[in-house]
Design a protein around this motif. Structure first.
Motif, PDB file in Angstrom:
ATOM      1  N   GLN A 116       0.823  -1.206   0.000  1.00  0.00           N
ATOM      2  CA  GLN A 116       0.000   0.000   0.000  1.00  0.00           C
ATOM      3  C   GLN A 116       0.861   1.262   0.000  1.00  0.00           C
ATOM      4  N   MET A 206      -6.217  -0.979  -4.307  1.00  0.00           N
ATOM      5  CA  MET A 206      -7.628  -0.777  -3.998  1.00  0.00           C
ATOM      6  C   MET A 206      -7.866  -0.805  -2.488  1.00  0.00           C
ATOM      7  N   ALA A 207      -7.169  -1.700  -1.798  1.00  0.00           N
ATOM      8  CA  ALA A 207      -7.296  -1.774  -0.338  1.00  0.00           C
ATOM      9  C   ALA A 207      -6.873  -0.463   0.308  1.00  0.00           C
ATOM     10  N   TRP A 209      -7.282   2.528  -0.868  1.00  0.00           N
ATOM     11  CA  TRP A 209      -8.350   3.524  -0.956  1.00  0.00           C
ATOM     12  C   TRP A 209      -9.564   3.141  -0.132  1.00  0.00           C
ATOM     13  N   GLN A 210      -9.704   1.871   0.169  1.00  0.00           N
ATOM     14  CA  GLN A 210     -10.722   1.472   1.137  1.00  0.00           C
ATOM     15  C   GLN A 210     -10.366   2.019   2.517  1.00  0.00           C
ATOM     16  N   ASN A 211      -9.074   1.980   2.839  1.00  0.00           N
ATOM     17  CA  ASN A 211      -8.611   2.549   4.111  1.00  0.00           C
ATOM     18  C   ASN A 211      -8.826   4.055   4.142  1.00  0.00           C
ATOM     19  N   ALA A 213     -11.077   5.716   2.556  1.00  0.00           N
ATOM     20  CA  ALA A 213     -12.512   5.981   2.687  1.00  0.00           C
ATOM     21  C   ALA A 213     -12.945   5.889   4.146  1.00  0.00           C
ATOM     22  N   LYS A 214     -12.413   4.896   4.867  1.00  0.00           N
ATOM     23  CA  LYS A 214     -12.729   4.753   6.289  1.00  0.00           C
ATOM     24  C   LYS A 214     -12.212   5.945   7.076  1.00  0.00           C
ATOM     25  N   PRO A 231     -13.044   7.960  -3.272  1.00  0.00           N
ATOM     26  CA  PRO A 231     -12.344   6.680  -3.107  1.00  0.00           C
ATOM     27  C   PRO A 231     -12.939   5.544  -3.922  1.00  0.00           C
ATOM     28  N   GLN A 232     -14.270   5.426  -3.951  1.00  0.00           N
ATOM     29  CA  GLN A 232     -14.886   4.330  -4.698  1.00  0.00           C
ATOM     30  C   GLN A 232     -14.640   4.482  -6.196  1.00  0.00           C
ATOM     31  N   ILE A 235     -11.198   3.217  -6.744  1.00  0.00           N
ATOM     32  CA  ILE A 235     -11.168   1.753  -6.631  1.00  0.00           C
ATOM     33  C   ILE A 235     -11.692   1.114  -7.915  1.00  0.00           C
TER      34      ILE A 235
END
Length: 261
Positions: A116, A206-207, A209-211, A213-214, A231-232, A235
């Motif tokens: 990442q 992608m992981a 940008w999931q982080n 987003a959180k 973020p989505q 992704i």
């Protein structure tokens, strides 16, 4: 004088076409040496004003993660990069013309692994290789028909504000202004290719940008009102290009890196 200024601006617009690594047309009317000078000077100023991390293990980790990315860049871009870790809670990283990379320790609280962090570094380096800084400066200054190359190169230039914005730096060094959504998406695509070729795991982009987003905790502004893609959106774009690179035969050019703090 006004007519002459308009003529000069029109001439610049007609003769300054360039292409990004993805094939996109760009307006570049800024000398590359001037951008290198501005990037290097800005980086030196930042090192004097921001706290530089002296954590040996942390610095070795960041260097370890970045090295494979730099090794798979186009040949002319592989050498002479300077990487500095800034001791700050900012969740950010950047790269500047002149081959300068800055990583804030705050970003390490969001990246769960070296893949990442590599995705971030690849993305930031992508901005430099795609000449986004020069493109932004060109876009900002083209509207002013009296712009001259000498003025752009000068540290005391009346266009200093536009130049600093083009480099991605605000009036206060270290306060990073965002690139456009177009530049961000293009840097994502370039960075993903470097990530894969360097032996890192593509899905970790992608992981990441999931982080992110959180981290925003649902407080992110509407995408249309932001200069960064949501973020989505990032992704989805990364997922599409992972499949595209797979179909094109883009593969790792070196063993999977093993970097640990």
């Amino acid at each position: 004088m006004k007519k002459l200024a308009i003529l000069l601006a029109a001439t610049a617009l007609l003769t300054a076409c360039a292409k990004s690594p993805t094939g996109r047309n760009q307006l570049i009317i800024v000398d590359a040496n001037a951008m290198t000078k501005m990037g290097a000077q800005s980086f030196e100023d930042m090192k004097g004003k921001e706290k530089v991390s002296t954590d040996k293990k942390l610095n070795q980790y960041v260097q370890c993660v970045a090295k494979p990315i730099l090794q798979v860049l186009p040949a002319k871009w592989q050498d002479n990069w300077e990487i500095v870790v800034f001791d700050s809670e900012q969740v950010n990283a950047f790269a500047l013309p002149g081959r300068k990379i800055g990583v804030y320790t705050g970003i390490l609280n969001v990246t769960e692994n070296s893949d990442q962090l590599a995705a971030i570094i690849g993305h930031e380096v992508g901005h430099v290789i795609a000449n986004h800084g020069a493109e932004r400066v060109s876009q900002s200054t083209a509207a002013n028909a009296l712009m001259a190359g000498a003025a752009v190169a000068s540290k005391d230039s009346p266009y200093q504000g536009a130049i600093m914005a083009g480099l991605g730096l605000g009036a206060q060094y270290g306060a990073l202004l965002p690139y456009s959504r177009l530049h961000e998406s293009e840097a994502d695509v370039l960075g993903l290719k470097y990530l894969i070729e360097a032996g890192y795991q593509a899905d970790q982009s992608m992981a990441l940008w999931q982080n992110m987003a959180k981290l925003s905790d649902g407080k992110r502004p509407m995408e249309l009102l932001s200069t960064h893609p949501a973020p989505q959106t990032r992704i989805n774009n990364l997922a599409k290009h992972i499949k595209k690179y797979q179909s094109q035969g883009v593969v790792a050019q070196m063993p999977r890196p093993s970097c640990k703090i």
